[in-house]
Design an enzyme around this catalytic site. Sequence first.
Site, PDB file in Angstrom:
ATOM      1  N   SER A 200       0.815  -1.212   0.000  1.00  0.00           N
ATOM      2  CA  SER A 200       0.000   0.000   0.000  1.00  0.00           C
ATOM      3  C   SER A 200       0.844   1.256   0.000  1.00  0.00           C
ATOM      4  CB  SER A 200      -0.942   0.036   1.205  1.00  0.00           C
ATOM      5  OG  SER A 200      -0.628  -0.893   2.162  1.00  0.00           O
TER       6      SER A 200
ATOM      7  N   HIS B 214      -2.475  -2.833  -6.336  1.00  0.00           N
ATOM      8  CA  HIS B 214      -2.952  -2.416  -5.015  1.00  0.00           C
ATOM      9  C   HIS B 214      -4.475  -2.529  -4.952  1.00  0.00           C
ATOM     10  CE1 HIS B 214      -3.299   1.122  -1.940  1.00  0.00           C
ATOM     11  NE2 HIS B 214      -3.404  -0.051  -1.345  1.00  0.00           N
TER      12      HIS B 214
ATOM     13  N   GLU C 219      -5.288  -0.123  -7.951  1.00  0.00           N
ATOM     14  CA  GLU C 219      -4.306   0.878  -8.358  1.00  0.00           C
ATOM     15  C   GLU C 219      -3.084   0.117  -8.887  1.00  0.00           C
ATOM     16  OE1 GLU C 219      -2.897   3.190  -4.991  1.00  0.00           O
ATOM     17  OE2 GLU C 219      -3.076   5.040  -6.137  1.00  0.00           O
TER      18      GLU C 219
ATOM     19  N   ASN D 230      -2.991   6.263  -0.927  1.00  0.00           N
ATOM     20  CA  ASN D 230      -2.642   6.446   0.485  1.00  0.00           C
ATOM     21  C   ASN D 230      -1.921   7.760   0.770  1.00  0.00           C
ATOM     22  OD1 ASN D 230      -3.862   4.306   1.857  1.00  0.00           O
ATOM     23  ND2 ASN D 230      -2.396   2.886   0.944  1.00  0.00           N
TER      24      ASN D 230
HETATM   25  N1  3HC Z   1     -15.496  -8.599   3.173  1.00  0.00           N
HETATM   26  C1  3HC Z   1     -16.377  -8.789   2.175  1.00  0.00           C
HETATM   27  N2  3HC Z   1     -17.533  -8.131   2.054  1.00  0.00           N
HETATM   28  C2  3HC Z   1     -17.822  -7.232   3.014  1.00  0.00           C
HETATM   29  C3  3HC Z   1     -16.978  -6.985   4.090  1.00  0.00           C
HETATM   30  C4  3HC Z   1     -15.763  -7.709   4.147  1.00  0.00           C
HETATM   31  N3  3HC Z   1     -14.860  -7.505   5.121  1.00  0.00           N
HETATM   32  N4  3HC Z   1     -17.536  -6.024   4.863  1.00  0.00           N
HETATM   33  C5  3HC Z   1     -18.713  -5.712   4.292  1.00  0.00           C
HETATM   34  N5  3HC Z   1     -18.873  -6.436   3.174  1.00  0.00           N
HETATM   35  C6  3HC Z   1     -20.013  -6.414   2.263  1.00  0.00           C
HETATM   36  C7  3HC Z   1     -21.257  -6.858   2.972  1.00  0.00           C
HETATM   37  O1  3HC Z   1     -21.336  -8.267   3.003  1.00  0.00           O
HETATM   38  C8  3HC Z   1     -22.325  -6.228   2.123  1.00  0.00           C
HETATM   39  O2  3HC Z   1     -22.501  -6.989   0.959  1.00  0.00           O
HETATM   40  P1  3HC Z   1     -23.953  -7.133   0.303  1.00  0.00           P
HETATM   41  O3  3HC Z   1     -24.239  -5.829  -0.359  1.00  0.00           O
HETATM   42  O4  3HC Z   1     -23.743  -8.238  -0.663  1.00  0.00           O
HETATM   43  O5  3HC Z   1     -24.891  -7.475   1.403  1.00  0.00           O
HETATM   44  C9  3HC Z   1     -21.690  -4.915   1.675  1.00  0.00           C
HETATM   45  O6  3HC Z   1     -20.277  -5.065   1.875  1.00  0.00           O
HETATM   46  C10 3HC Z   1     -22.178  -3.762   2.497  1.00  0.00           C
HETATM   47  O7  3HC Z   1     -21.957  -4.105   3.866  1.00  0.00           O
HETATM   48  P2  3HC Z   1     -22.879  -3.665   5.067  1.00  0.00           P
HETATM   49  O8  3HC Z   1     -24.281  -3.476   4.570  1.00  0.00           O
HETATM   50  O9  3HC Z   1     -22.668  -4.619   6.185  1.00  0.00           O
HETATM   51  O10 3HC Z   1     -22.242  -2.344   5.582  1.00  0.00           O
HETATM   52  P3  3HC Z   1     -22.002  -0.987   4.851  1.00  0.00           P
HETATM   53  O11 3HC Z   1     -23.077  -0.625   3.912  1.00  0.00           O
HETATM   54  O12 3HC Z   1     -21.675  -0.081   5.965  1.00  0.00           O
HETATM   55  O13 3HC Z   1     -20.670  -1.207   3.964  1.00  0.00           O
HETATM   56  C11 3HC Z   1     -18.363  -1.155   3.673  1.00  0.00           C
HETATM   57  C12 3HC Z   1     -19.505  -1.710   4.504  1.00  0.00           C
HETATM   58  C13 3HC Z   1     -18.454  -1.627   2.239  1.00  0.00           C
HETATM   59  C14 3HC Z   1     -17.090  -1.649   4.316  1.00  0.00           C
HETATM   60  C15 3HC Z   1     -18.471   0.435   3.695  1.00  0.00           C
HETATM   61  O14 3HC Z   1     -18.566   0.865   5.030  1.00  0.00           O
HETATM   62  C16 3HC Z   1     -17.311   1.114   3.044  1.00  0.00           C
HETATM   63  O15 3HC Z   1     -17.249   1.247   1.828  1.00  0.00           O
HETATM   64  N6  3HC Z   1     -16.349   1.604   3.880  1.00  0.00           N
HETATM   65  C17 3HC Z   1     -15.149   2.261   3.363  1.00  0.00           C
HETATM   66  C18 3HC Z   1     -14.166   1.233   2.927  1.00  0.00           C
HETATM   67  C19 3HC Z   1     -12.900   1.852   2.374  1.00  0.00           C
HETATM   68  O16 3HC Z   1     -12.723   3.048   2.282  1.00  0.00           O
HETATM   69  N7  3HC Z   1     -11.991   0.976   1.993  1.00  0.00           N
HETATM   70  C20 3HC Z   1     -10.699   1.380   1.504  1.00  0.00           C
HETATM   71  C21 3HC Z   1      -9.738   1.378   2.646  1.00  0.00           C
HETATM   72  S1  3HC Z   1      -8.145   1.950   2.151  1.00  0.00           S
HETATM   73  C22 3HC Z   1      -7.410   0.579   1.539  1.00  0.00           C
HETATM   74  O17 3HC Z   1      -7.899  -0.513   1.531  1.00  0.00           O
HETATM   75  C23 3HC Z   1      -6.040   0.797   1.001  1.00  0.00           C
HETATM   76  C24 3HC Z   1      -5.008   0.166   1.870  1.00  0.00           C
HETATM   77  O18 3HC Z   1      -3.778   0.296   1.200  1.00  0.00           O
HETATM   78  C25 3HC Z   1      -4.911   0.789   3.223  1.00  0.00           C
END
Ligand code: 3HC
Length: 304
Positions: A126, A160, A172, A210
């Site tokens: 990342s 990424h 990415e 990031n």
């Molecule tokens: N694994 C797989 N699927 C997941 C999951 C996981 N850990 N967590 C949630 N989901 C799925 C759920 O099963 C659900 O699927 P469905 O539509 O088929 O039912 C869907 O995501 C939506 O989940 P929820 O209804 O339970 O909850 P939310 O609507 O709050 O969504 C979320 C959860 C998708 C995690 C949302 O909160 C979100 O988009 N958060 C931001 C995530 C983000 O910014 N990620 C990037 C992080 S930075 C990164 O990764 C880079 C690295 O280098 C640091």
Amino acid sequence: MAAPIAHGVKQLAVLGAGQMGLGIAFVAALRAKVPVLLHDRSPEQVQKGLALMDKLLAKDVAKGRIQQGDATEARDRVQVVNGVPAFRDADMVIEAVSENLQLKQTIFADLAKELSPSVILATNTSSISVTKIAASAVPPGVAPASAEGQKSAERVVGLHFFNPVPVMKLVELIPALQTSDSTLARARSFAIACGKEVTVSKDVPGFVSNALLMPFINEAIMWLEKGVATREDIDTTLRLGMNHPMGPLQLADFIGLDTCLAIQQTLYAGTGDSKYRPSVLLERMVDAQWYGKKNGKGFYEYDT
Ligand code: 3HC
């Protein structure tokens, strides 16, 4: 216009079965329909990951997104193996271990030793320099700048993914200084086959994603540290005021506080820019081994 280069991946290998590695194995098996060899040094982590995969597939079947047969086929495509030598038949390896340069360098040296130079070696880092990782992807005794060294390093690329991988639509793509055009084109094509949109970033610390996200998260932590607002009010402000799916503190817990700190340290060391200096509170929380959602304690508390 020339036809896009096919990824040509008939067998993928994924190194690391944590939340990222498992997610990558999941989209490769289900969406790209590619067989996956999965290795993690922790058997417990593998079992935890496979249980999550079963749960996600069952949910997709229950929601009518896929048929039971698709789920069974996807699950059958994932084979757990023991170590890098078992990756011999892979055309592409994606490394998704923790954000530690030395660990990644050791792994890429090992991959270069064990696997043919035609195998694409992708890192899900990342923030770490993909160029540095590529320089370590040479067989023993081969200098990175030699013709053989360059040939070996040109198949390394940054791929990424974002957490949770099954949900997030982006990959990415980061070319190292050594990456060949063909490696880049094949990696792009593979990410698209996994159902992702692709952006490209130069190999700068933190890449586009990031380098923009981490100062935002760090600033939120500093505002909590200063007592400007409660954790809930900081997160709710961003969630409801700006329509972010999660507030920054909740997102930091979700990514992992240890991962956030490692990325911020790479950004700060790689740029010398004080805007990337990790907050003391984040450092102390990681000192306390409060890593966020993955181990139950971060800015919030979670069931593990
Ligand atoms: N694994 C797989 N699927 C997941 C999951 C996981 N850990 N967590 C949630 N989901 C799925 C759920 O099963 C659900 O699927 P469905 O539509 O088929 O039912 C869907 O995501 C939506 O989940 P929820 O209804 O339970 O909850 P939310 O609507 O709050 O969504 C979320 C959860 C998708 C995690 C949302 O909160 C979100 O988009 N958060 C931001 C995530 C983000 O910014 N990620 C990037 C992080 S930075 C990164 O990764 C880079 C690295 O280098 C640091």
